[in-house]
Design a protein around this motif. Structure first.
Motif, PDB file in Angstrom:
ATOM      1  N   LEU A  73       0.981  -1.241  -0.010  1.00  0.00           N
ATOM      2  CA  LEU A  73       0.068  -0.185   0.033  1.00  0.00           C
ATOM      3  C   LEU A  73       0.742   1.303   0.068  1.00  0.00           C
ATOM      4  CD1 LEU A  73      -2.736   1.467   0.180  1.00  0.00           C
ATOM      5  CD2 LEU A  73      -2.714   0.976   2.594  1.00  0.00           C
ATOM      6  N   ARG A  83       1.163   2.908  -3.155  1.00  0.00           N
ATOM      7  CA  ARG A  83       0.000   3.485  -3.885  1.00  0.00           C
ATOM      8  C   ARG A  83      -0.444   5.145  -3.419  1.00  0.00           C
ATOM      9  NH1 ARG A  83      -3.328  -0.873  -5.734  1.00  0.00           N
ATOM     10  NH2 ARG A  83      -1.817  -2.489  -6.306  1.00  0.00           N
ATOM     11  N   HIS A 135      -6.872   5.796  -3.039  1.00  0.00           N
ATOM     12  CA  HIS A 135      -6.121   4.599  -3.235  1.00  0.00           C
ATOM     13  C   HIS A 135      -6.016   3.799  -2.068  1.00  0.00           C
ATOM     14  CE1 HIS A 135      -4.463   6.790  -6.996  1.00  0.00           C
ATOM     15  NE2 HIS A 135      -3.611   7.327  -6.238  1.00  0.00           N
ATOM     16  N   THR A 136      -6.478   4.093  -1.117  1.00  0.00           N
ATOM     17  CA  THR A 136      -6.332   3.081   0.063  1.00  0.00           C
ATOM     18  C   THR A 136      -7.620   2.474  -0.150  1.00  0.00           C
ATOM     19  OG1 THR A 136      -5.506   4.641   1.800  1.00  0.00           O
ATOM     20  CG2 THR A 136      -6.881   2.675   2.568  1.00  0.00           C
ATOM     21  N   PHE A 181      -7.298  -0.100  -3.098  1.00  0.00           N
ATOM     22  CA  PHE A 181      -6.396  -1.098  -2.693  1.00  0.00           C
ATOM     23  C   PHE A 181      -7.068  -2.246  -1.821  1.00  0.00           C
ATOM     24  CE2 PHE A 181      -3.538  -3.069   0.586  1.00  0.00           C
ATOM     25  CZ  PHE A 181      -2.323  -3.492  -0.180  1.00  0.00           C
TER      26      PHE A 181
END
Length: 475
Positions: free
Chosen positions: A33, A36, A76-77, A80
């Motif tokens: 992560l 990202r 993005h989290t 993901f």
């Protein structure tokens, strides 16, 4: 087609899109992560992970902590997590936190700390990492008042997405009435700008629906032209004051918002000596408009009994937190809550029997808030907040000190149950945070639940945001 209320305590998403064969594989995956996002990511045992400990002290043990610095970090989290069969929770201060487990990535919003105040247009654009106290500090020097809650230390976004029943609720209504725009990340990772004109359904659901339909990264609110108010608190050592308050508040104009608290405050720093370690009653008051008239209307309460402490005066709006005087330091507490349709003399007797000075109650605070007035009127733009017809709200707050921690929740339930004959069975989203289907049913009527579930189904189809509690539609 049916509406199912699903608690994440009973639904697991493990293996929904991939199987983690070992802890090492899982750790390597979570470390990915970091490539990202543009912000720090902390796994258990790493520096920064300890920041997930919430203000209210509930157990929070996420798989990873994302210290978001931009809305794109949240985007993005979420993407993901969706790709790896995990969920995402969000936290600012953690005043209303519920448990988070190892299948969830926790986004901390403290880094989203932007603030843009338009003193001419009387608006503020606020990042999700800010507390109301920070907004108060920036706006009150200009004579502008943000519609905050009773505890200025809580996060702005958390209060607004739950409605916001503040110290001026009878005069100005819910805090969420003053939202103009949300910036929100949905469960699909879309970053949207939500207004009542462009996205009326989302705008409806984000005011009262908490994080069911998205993670708010910023909000624009209206500021009110309120420089000062007449208010504070009167403190008594006589429990019978509660009867006097009940009859007094029945005929108050909506320019006055009041509450009363039965208190057993521990002898801690900041607790006034006349109140520390003993039973007391606090009558809270916040009035706008004619201060002289407010003072006149308060006189009957000053005559009910002699206050041991009189802390009511004309105050700058910057001191709005003095009305409820909530703790400013983190404190492990348990809360319980009910919404009341009326407060009769018999109800007062029942409450005093359950939480008065002879009750052996374990609750530090048992509070009744007088509602009605502007609180009861629907806003210009409809929202997901329910129970505007409530006459009073009840909340219990018990400090989870080691020697009584195990007994506090049961005692709180006894206090709330004592007022069951006068309860509507409802609850407000921001009061006494809890998870599970029972809490959803008490917070929303069936129509509102179904509509929230439909929004979640549309904007979070794989359940990335299904943490704590969520309404879903099953076909």
């Amino acid at each position: 087609m049916s509406l199912d209320l699903i608690s994440t305590a009973t639904v697991s998403r493990k293996g929904s899109q991939m199987t983690l064969s070992s802890d090492r594989t899982r750790t390597d995956m979570l470390r990915g992560l970091r490539f990202r996002v543009s912000c720090p990511v902390a796994l258990p045992g790493e520096p920064g992970y300890e920041r997930c400990t919430p203000w209210n002290g509930v157990p929070v043990n996420p798989a990873a902590v994302v210290l978001a610095a931009t809305p794109q970090d949240v985007v993005h989290t979420v993407k993901f997590a969706g790709a790896h069969g995990m969920t995402v929770a969000v936290q600012c201060t953690g005043h209303g936190a519920t448990g988070v487990d190892g299948d969830t990535i926790l986004v901390l919003t403290a880094g989203l700390a932007t603030l843009d105040v338009d003193t001419v247009g009387r608006t503020a654009c606020i990042g999700a990492g800010l507390s109301w106290q920070q907004v108060l500090d920036a706006t009150t020097p200009y004579g502008l008042a943000p519609p905050c809650g009773s505890a200025p230390g809580v996060g702005v976004v958390g209060l607004l997405t739950g409605g916001g029943v503040g110290p001026l609720a009878r005069s100005i209504g819910l805090s969420s009435n003053y939202v103009r725009r949300f910036e929100v990340v949905t469960g699909t990772g879309a970053l949207l700008h939500v207004t009542p004109q462009d996205s009326p359904d989302l705008f409806w659901g984000l005011r009262g629906g908490k994080s069911t339909v998205g993670i708010v990264t910023a909000v624009e609110i209206e500021l009110l032209p309120i420089r000062e108010f007449y208010g504070g608190a009167l403190y008594y050592d006589v429990a019978a004051v509660l009867h006097g308050w009940r009859t007094w508040c029945a005929d108050l104009p909506e320019s006055i918002t009041t509450s009363i608290a039965l208190q057993q405050l521990p002898p801690l720093p900041g607790v006034p000596e006349p109140l520390a370690g003993r039973f007391s009653v606090s009558v809270r008051l916040a009035a706008i408009g004619d201060h002289g008239e407010a003072q006149r209307l308060l006189e009957p309460m000053r005559r009910v009994a002699d206050p041991v402490l009189d802390a009511v005066s004309v105050l700058p709006y910057a001191a709005i937190g003095a009305v409820h005087a909530d703790p400013v330091e983190p404190l492990p507490v348990h809360e319980d809550h009910a919404v009341l349709r009326e407060l009769t003399a018999e109800a007062v007797d029942a409450l005093l029997a359950a939480a008065g000075p002879q009750s052996a109650s374990l609750q530090a605070i048992v509070e009744l808030r007088h509602l009605g007035g502007a609180f009861a009127r629907p806003p210009v733009h409809r929202d997901a907040f329910c129970h505007r017809d409530a006459a009073f709200s009840l909340i219990t707050i018990g400090v989870l000190a080691p020697e009584i921690a195990a007994a506090v929740p049961g005692n709180a339930a006894q206090v709330v149950n004592a007022l069951n004959p006068w309860s509507t069975g409802g609850a407000f989203p921001n009061f006494a945070p809890a998870t599970g289907a029972e809490r959803l049913v008490s917070s929303y009527d069936q129509e509102t639940l179904f509509r929230l579930a439909a929004l979640a189904d549309r904007h979070d189809p794989t359940g990335v945001l299904a943490t704590g509690q969520v309404a879903r539609i099953r076909y």
